[in-house]
Design an enzyme around this catalytic site. Structure first.
Site, PDB file in Angstrom:
ATOM      1  CG  ASP A 134      -8.864 -23.323  -4.929  1.00 25.62           C
ATOM      2  OD1 ASP A 134      -9.121 -24.395  -4.385  1.00 25.62           O
ATOM      3  OD2 ASP A 134      -9.402 -22.244  -4.639  1.00 25.62           O
ATOM      4  CB  CYS A 189     -25.758 -33.578   7.469  1.00 30.75           C
ATOM      5  SG  CYS A 189     -24.491 -32.557   6.693  1.00 30.75           S
ATOM      6  CB  CYS A 192     -29.678 -30.723   9.388  1.00 35.08           C
ATOM      7  SG  CYS A 192     -29.467 -28.980   8.974  1.00 35.08           S
ATOM      8  CB  CYS A 195     -27.248 -25.935   3.487  1.00 34.44           C
ATOM      9  SG  CYS A 195     -27.197 -27.721   3.359  1.00 34.44           S
ATOM     10  CB  CYS A 199     -29.741 -22.783  -1.588  1.00 32.27           C
ATOM     11  SG  CYS A 199     -29.023 -22.277  -3.154  1.00 32.27           S
ATOM     12  CB  CYS A 215     -23.955 -22.087  -7.221  1.00 32.84           C
ATOM     13  SG  CYS A 215     -23.032 -21.563  -5.775  1.00 32.84           S
ATOM     14  CB  CYS A 242     -23.435 -16.968  -2.216  1.00 35.51           C
ATOM     15  SG  CYS A 242     -24.891 -17.510  -1.291  1.00 35.51           S
ATOM     16  CB  CYS A 245     -25.337 -23.186   1.784  1.00 33.72           C
ATOM     17  SG  CYS A 245     -23.853 -22.920   0.823  1.00 33.72           S
ATOM     18  CB  CYS A 249     -24.146 -24.893   8.350  1.00 29.60           C
ATOM     19  SG  CYS A 249     -23.584 -26.509   8.907  1.00 29.60           S
TER      20      CYS A 249
END
Ligand code: SF4
Ligand code: SF4
Length: 311
Positions: A134, A189, A192, A195, A199, A215, A242, A245, A249
């Site tokens: 990061d 996915c 589905c 998420c 949220c 978010c 958080c 999501c 899953c």
């Protein structure tokens, strides 16, 4: 000559990465990720990056690691599981995201990445590389896909078929050609939308991007502005990040606990109530979180989060 394709080096690197604790490792050829230009530009242009304006800058450098690091040939991407079944105390306890439970992951991962770099140097003395966690304008998730680690879920986070999505990414950009992995092409996915539906703030866009302005992960960690009241009331007690999501899953239903002792949640933090947090002095906050990513949030801003979560 530094450009010989060397299959055995790729295998050795992955074996070494596993030996020092990484759960995933893949290697991609350095190139410009041109296919991401439009979506990235539009995302930033429409203000989805909140006040992280840097995410809308240096777009070409973000797309092409060869601008960031001239001479780059390969992108090595690692994944380190941080999932744990151990949770904080219980009802009413302000919630911290799992990724922030233990020591600062930047330090833990960078140390491991540097070991890989040194290992590569031992077999390729001409190797020059840089480790990033990061810390640079790099599209880590896109490179994770490119290196075969997984596909971006509808919540935008990379998902690996075996370990789910609770893992950190680390990247080494290096001037050596290796044997490359196939990009992960699948999108498992399917139909589905768990998420998106779960949220709390409706922050997930329909193109695998996040509206960071809504978010809770952004609002409680990166944002410098107070959390808007209409979103604070939906925080469900989250005060640093958080996981919602990811928790819903299906690909995380069989996640296995991590094996990195540094990521354990200190017992005293796990039991802290809102009152305990409010009574924490600035000095104690600094001391308690000096080696944690939580310490990157200033004391005042963290206390704002505690207040907002009790709205
Ligand atoms: S982290 Fe939380 S607020 Fe952000 S997109 Fe996921 S569920 Fe929504
Ligand atoms: S919850 Fe469903 S849609 Fe969202 S990332 Fe997981 S599998 Fe994909």
């Amino acid at each position: 000559m530094t450009t010989l394709v060397d299959k055995s080096s790729s295998t050795l690197i992955k074996e070494y990465a596993a030996e020092i604790g990484f759960d995933l490792c893949g290697i991609a050829r350095a190139r410009s990720l041109d296919e991401h230009r439009d979506i990235l530009t539009k995302w930033a242009y429409t203000g989805m990056n909140g006040d992280m304006t840097y995410l809308g800058q240096n777009i070409e450098k973000r797309l092409d690691p060869r601008i960031l690091f001239p001479g780059a040939k390969s992108i090595i991407v690692t994944g380190l599981n941080y999932y744990t079944e151990k949770k904080q105390g219980g009802n009413g306890i302000p919630m911290i995201s799992r990724y922030a439970y233990g020591a600062n992951y930047h330090d833990v991962i960078r140390e491991k990445l540097n070991k890989i770099r040194d290992f590569i140097k031992s077999i390729h003395p001409e190797a020059v590389g840089r480790s990033y966690v990061d810390s640079a304008p790099l599209l880590e998730k896109a490179w994770g896909r490119e290196a075969g680690l997984g596909w971006p879920g509808k919540h935008s986070i990379l998902i690996n078929r075996k370990i789910g999505s609770f893992f950190f990414l680390g990247v080494i950009v290096i001037n050596i050609d290796f044997d490359y992995d196939q990009p992960a092409e699948e999108d498992s996915c399917g139909t589905c939308t768990l998420c998106i539906d779960s949220c709390p703030t409706g922050a997930i866009n329909n193109n695998r991007t996040i509206n960071t302005r809504k978010c809770l992960a952004y609002l409680t960690i990166e944002s410098k502005a107070p959390i808007p009241v209409d979103l604070a009331v939906k925080s469900e007690g989250r005060v640093f990040g958080c996981d919602k999501c990811q928790e819903v899953c299906p690909w995380n239903k069989s996640s296995k606990p991590h094996k990195t002792p540094e990521f354990e949640l200190p017992a005293e933090v796990g039991l802290m109530t809102a009152e305990n947090w409010k009574n924490l002095s600035r000095k104690d906050y600094k001391k308690l979180f000096e080696e944690s990513v939580i310490g990157r949030r200033t004391y005042c801003r963290f206390m704002d989060n505690i207040e907002a979560a009790s709205v």
